[in-house]
Design an enzyme around this catalytic site. Structure first.
Site, PDB file in Angstrom:
ATOM      1  CD  GLU A 258      40.904 -21.393  76.452  1.00 38.55           C
ATOM      2  OE1 GLU A 258      42.092 -21.072  76.268  1.00 38.55           O
ATOM      3  OE2 GLU A 258      40.279 -21.114  77.476  1.00 38.55           O
ATOM      4  CB  CYS A 297      46.716 -23.939  71.602  1.00 40.17           C
ATOM      5  SG  CYS A 297      46.440 -25.008  73.017  1.00 40.17           S
TER       6      CYS A 297
HETATM    7  P1  NAP Z   1      39.723 -23.008  63.140  1.00 36.29           P
HETATM    8  O1  NAP Z   1      39.883 -23.115  61.681  1.00 36.29           O
HETATM    9  O2  NAP Z   1      39.473 -21.675  63.717  1.00 36.29           O
HETATM   10  O3  NAP Z   1      38.566 -24.010  63.515  1.00 36.29           O
HETATM   11  C1  NAP Z   1      38.194 -24.214  64.835  1.00 36.29           C
HETATM   12  C2  NAP Z   1      36.817 -24.830  64.890  1.00 36.29           C
HETATM   13  O4  NAP Z   1      35.859 -23.891  64.439  1.00 36.29           O
HETATM   14  C3  NAP Z   1      36.645 -26.052  64.006  1.00 36.29           C
HETATM   15  O5  NAP Z   1      35.842 -26.979  64.655  1.00 36.29           O
HETATM   16  C4  NAP Z   1      35.941 -25.486  62.808  1.00 36.29           C
HETATM   17  O6  NAP Z   1      35.212 -26.458  62.102  1.00 36.29           O
HETATM   18  C5  NAP Z   1      35.032 -24.500  63.467  1.00 36.29           C
HETATM   19  N1  NAP Z   1      34.503 -23.480  62.598  1.00 36.29           N
HETATM   20  C6  NAP Z   1      35.132 -22.787  61.630  1.00 36.29           C
HETATM   21  N2  NAP Z   1      34.278 -21.916  61.061  1.00 36.29           N
HETATM   22  C7  NAP Z   1      33.087 -22.062  61.697  1.00 36.29           C
HETATM   23  C8  NAP Z   1      31.820 -21.464  61.556  1.00 36.29           C
HETATM   24  N3  NAP Z   1      31.595 -20.510  60.665  1.00 36.29           N
HETATM   25  N4  NAP Z   1      30.820 -21.874  62.355  1.00 36.29           N
HETATM   26  C9  NAP Z   1      31.025 -22.842  63.266  1.00 36.29           C
HETATM   27  N5  NAP Z   1      32.207 -23.434  63.440  1.00 36.29           N
HETATM   28  C10 NAP Z   1      33.234 -23.051  62.675  1.00 36.29           C
HETATM   29  O7  NAP Z   1      40.972 -23.584  63.913  1.00 36.29           O
HETATM   30  P2  NAP Z   1      41.733 -24.971  63.640  1.00 36.29           P
HETATM   31  O8  NAP Z   1      42.476 -24.829  62.359  1.00 36.29           O
HETATM   32  O9  NAP Z   1      40.850 -26.143  63.811  1.00 36.29           O
HETATM   33  O10 NAP Z   1      42.738 -24.999  64.856  1.00 36.29           O
HETATM   34  C11 NAP Z   1      43.967 -24.355  64.824  1.00 36.29           C
HETATM   35  C12 NAP Z   1      43.953 -23.119  65.673  1.00 36.29           C
HETATM   36  O11 NAP Z   1      43.389 -23.412  66.957  1.00 36.29           O
HETATM   37  C13 NAP Z   1      45.307 -22.580  65.966  1.00 36.29           C
HETATM   38  O12 NAP Z   1      45.308 -21.194  65.754  1.00 36.29           O
HETATM   39  C14 NAP Z   1      45.558 -22.893  67.433  1.00 36.29           C
HETATM   40  O13 NAP Z   1      46.400 -22.002  68.112  1.00 36.29           O
HETATM   41  C15 NAP Z   1      44.191 -22.865  68.000  1.00 36.29           C
HETATM   42  N6  NAP Z   1      44.097 -23.727  69.174  1.00 36.29           N
HETATM   43  C16 NAP Z   1      43.904 -23.147  70.391  1.00 36.29           C
HETATM   44  C17 NAP Z   1      43.800 -23.937  71.512  1.00 36.29           C
HETATM   45  C18 NAP Z   1      43.575 -23.334  72.862  1.00 36.29           C
HETATM   46  O14 NAP Z   1      43.259 -24.063  73.790  1.00 36.29           O
HETATM   47  N7  NAP Z   1      43.714 -22.059  73.031  1.00 36.29           N
HETATM   48  C19 NAP Z   1      43.890 -25.315  71.411  1.00 36.29           C
HETATM   49  C20 NAP Z   1      44.081 -25.872  70.161  1.00 36.29           C
HETATM   50  C21 NAP Z   1      44.190 -25.060  69.041  1.00 36.29           C
HETATM   51  P3  NAP Z   1      35.704 -27.028  60.696  1.00 36.29           P
HETATM   52  O15 NAP Z   1      36.955 -27.743  60.939  1.00 36.29           O
HETATM   53  O16 NAP Z   1      34.609 -27.934  60.294  1.00 36.29           O
HETATM   54  O17 NAP Z   1      35.875 -25.855  59.795  1.00 36.29           O
END
Ligand code: NAP
Length: 678
Positions: A258, A297
């Site tokens: 997602e 999102c």
């Molecule tokens: P993100 O930076 O991509 O992080 C998402 C998750 O991935 C976090 O738990 C992060 O952990 C983890 N992560 C990052 N690098 C990783 C790696 N190398 N290995 C394992 N895990 C890793 O996104 P975010 O800033 O938290 O969220 C914002 C984004 O999410 C926005 O673009 C939004 O549109 C999207 N979103 C989508 C939905 C949906 O349902 N489609 C819902 C909510 C949000 P850490 O925080 O520890 O780095």
């Protein structure tokens, strides 16, 4: 000030952060408030604990057992939600935001609990679809079944919904019977940690069912197998990095993604100023821009409006957005809190600057806005920012840049085809909405844009009183979208549970299919018992148990009596010549309902007993007409049993009526409620 230590829960132990832990900021004050992560976390021990302890315990339970467990967990979380609210203010979220995250998460769990009881069996195998006839004689049949994966689900969640984001994945996973390892985004992991602690302290979960990684996952993803699933929510960039890892690709490890999404909302051509739809549109857009400070999102990033309505819409939005009180999320008057941290704020400003290359900012100045009851310079505050893109056809960045904050771009469209073309420029989104009172507009958008969006949300004066909002994913409906949105699907009721089960095509004899599915299939061995099945309690009835009645001859008097008594004097029952002219009938025939009524009289056991009520008929078909002089007999077989409550359950009987030649006259499923006590 001492930092909050956000722990992990690994193989039954709470593990504190170490010196390399990631730091966490308070959204409102900008101060460091906590740390999470421990490099020494034994991820293999966590996987083993889930696979060897949690999985077997969950798989021993039936779908109904697990549904009851979810219901109890949801109720327990509900009793402790104040503690979650109190902690969540530090993420920048207001009380209204908490209702979406915390109450929304708990509500999602309740819906899965209820769907598990209603739509899944009190058994270990889920039947997917109907029996397929694979041979002429019916001795070789097919049935799709689903059984829980025997590994672990690794849930990687985004920062914006620390509770809902966890529970919307946990509910279908546990209903499927699969243990989970939850990895929340570090920025808000302290809220998830508390929710996990509340769930574990309840004692409702079997050991190993839920573990938590606060901070980094280490090399956990490298250790997954084909029985594991990764369910990811976050940015497209991280999703791409994780899902394209060679180990994930080589082993075909399920990866549900997602991602971010350039969701849009269309003001219908009919929804001109002065209509309820115009006001509704402005309200929905303002709400989507400001809820969770736009960190949703599903938030509306692109606003599509007929050219003629651009000025009026901008004016109306300016007025509404201008009333948004920004500040301390705890203050009652606050309508929009802070972004999650200052790095997120910087990111949003950078993305807004990119959008600003193609669009003019018409509301919200990040350098000059009022912040109430908080330090606007230290906390991660931003005003809602509205951009106007005058030439959306020539633009590209407004269609592909997600500023994950209170930022949206309005653009004009010429006609509906143009609106559809623009809405699809997001290259796949979670949701698009259309505010219109014209069903033809809705139909055209559904045909033109459906394939690009996981959800289409239509709203107007008829539905606005009860509608749930453009941005709210519901547990009953799928959440996910094609392309940019990640190509995944979550929730959608039982559909979401299927991500954690393997679908297997079963081919075999009727007896084998009956035994696997605990549902009688035609041609399986009949069990004939001495006593009438209506005299035995729910639990004493066996699948496949059958009675055959004596035949009964249908007379012309029966037909005439039934016609006179009910008033059903349709010509096929009364007029031989007219009936003969009809391609379906050889002459006057008995009413189908007469046959059903006779059938009931033939198989019933009239004394007071465990059968409490006849609650319906399903799949009724009349196959062959019955004329005066023909005889019918009935076969009644226990097909399936579903417990309903503490006192009784539903019995589904397969019923066939055959004539004196043994030909099938009618077939249906009869539903009765049967007491547990005889
Ligand atoms: P993100 O930076 O991509 O992080 C998402 C998750 O991935 C976090 O738990 C992060 O952990 C983890 N992560 C990052 N690098 C990783 C790696 N190398 N290995 C394992 N895990 C890793 O996104 P975010 O800033 O938290 O969220 C914002 C984004 O999410 C926005 O673009 C939004 O549109 C999207 N979103 C989508 C939905 C949906 O349902 N489609 C819902 C909510 C949000 P850490 O925080 O520890 O780095």
């Amino acid at each position: 000030m001492s930092l909050l230590d956000v722990k992990s829960f690994a193989a039954g132990e709470w593990i504190s952060p170490d010196d390399n832990a990631r730091l966490i900021e308070n959204a409102v004050t900008g101060a460091l408030m906590g740390r999470a992560g421990n490099d020494a976390l034994d991820v293999q021990a966590m996987l083993d604990h889930a696979r060897d302890v949690g999985g077997p315990a969950l798989r021993k339970m039936t779908f109904h057992d697990r549904a009851r467990m979810l219901k109890a967990l949801a109720a327990h979380l509900g009793q402790h939600k104040q503690a979650l609210y109190d902690l969540s203010f530090a993420t920048g979220a207001t009380q209204a935001d908490h209702l979406i995250d915390i109450d929304g998460g708990i509500g999602t769990m309740f819906v899965f609990a209820s769907k598990g009881r209603r739509e899944m069996p009190d058994a270990h195998v889920y039947l997917d679809g109907e029996v397929e006839q694979l041979s002429r004689g019916g001795t070789f049949l097919g049935q799709h079944i689903a059984t829980p994966l025997q590994g672990v689900a690794v849930h990687i969640n985004a920062f914006n919904f620390p509770v809902w984001g966890m529970l919307e994945k946990l509910a279908p996973t546990m209903l499927a019977g699969v243990p989970a390892i939850v990895k929340p985004a570090t920025a808000t992991s302290y809220v998830t940690e508390l929710a996990v602690k509340i769930m574990l302290d309840s004692g409702i979960l079997p050991a190993g069912a839920v573990q938590l990684v606060s901070g980094g996952l280490g090399d956990m993803l490298e250790r997954l197998t084909c029985q594991d699933v990764v369910s990811f929510t976050g940015s497209a960039e991280t999703a791409f990095k994780l899902r394209s890892a060679p180990h994930i690709l080589r082993n075909s490890i399920r990866f549900v993604a997602e991602q971010d999404s350039l969701n849009a909302s269309i003001l219908g051509p009919d929804a001109v100023p002065g209509t309820p739809e115009f006001d509704l549109f402005v309200k929905e857009v303002q709400r989507e821009m400001t809820t969770k400070a736009g960190q949703k999102c599903t938030a509306i990033r692109r606003i599509l409006v007929p050219h003629a309505q651009i000025d009026a819409t901008i004016d109306a939005l300016r007025t509404r957005l201008g009333q948004t009180v920004i500040g301390d999320p705890k203050a009652e008057a606050t309508r929009m809190g802070a972004l999650v941290n200052t790095s997120q704020k910087r990111d949003v400003l950078e993305k807004a600057a990119i959008i600003g290359e193609e669009a003019e900012r018409v509301f919200g100045d990040p350098e000059r806005f009022e912040v109430h009851n908080a330090d606007g310079d230290a906390g991660a505050f931003l005003p809602p920012m509205l951009f106007h893109c005058a030439d959306p056809d020539a633009a590209s960045r407004v269609h592909d840049t997600e500023a994950f904050g209170p930022v949206s771009t309005i653009m004009g469209y010429r006609d509906l085809d143009h609106a559809i073309a623009l809405v699809n420029r997001g290259e796949g989104s979670l949701v698009a909405s259309v505010i219109t009172h014209d069903s033809d507009v809705a139909r055209e958008v559904a045909m033109g844009a459906g394939a690009f969006h996981g959800r289409l949300y239509f709203n107007n004066r008829d539905s606005m009183g009860e509608s749930t909002g453009h941005g709210s994913p519901l547990p009953h409906m799928v959440h996910g979208g094609p392309g940019r949105a990640g190509g995944g699907e979550e929730m959608g009721g039982v559909r979401g549970v299927m991500h954690y089960m393997q679908r297997t095509a079963i081919q075999g004899s009727p007896d084998i299919l009956t035994a696997l599915g605990k549902k009688w299939v035609p041609n399986a061995t009949e069990q004939v018992t001495e006593t009438h099945p209506f005299t035995r309690s729910f639990h004493d009835l066996h699948i496949g148990e059958t009675i055959h009645t004596d035949p009964r001859v249908i007379t012309l008097e029966d037909i005439e009596h039934f016609a006179a008594f009910t008033g059903d004097t349709f010509y096929a029952h009364m007029d031989d010549a007219a009936a003969k002219r009809n391609p379906f009938f050889p002459g006057r025939v008995a009413h189908g309902y007469l046959l059903l009524s006779f059938a009931a009289g033939m198989f019933v056991e009239p004394s007071e007993g465990p059968v409490l009520a006849n609650t319906g008929l399903d799949n009724l078909r009349f196959m062959k007409p019955v004329e005066a002089g023909d005889s019918i007999k009935v076969r009644l077989t226990v097909k399936h049993k579903t417990p309903r409550n503490e006192e009784y359950g539903e019995v589904r009987w397969h019923v066939t009526l055959t004539n004196q030649e043994g030909e099938l006259v009618a077939e249906y499923e009869l539903l009765t409620m049967n007491a547990y006590q005889a």
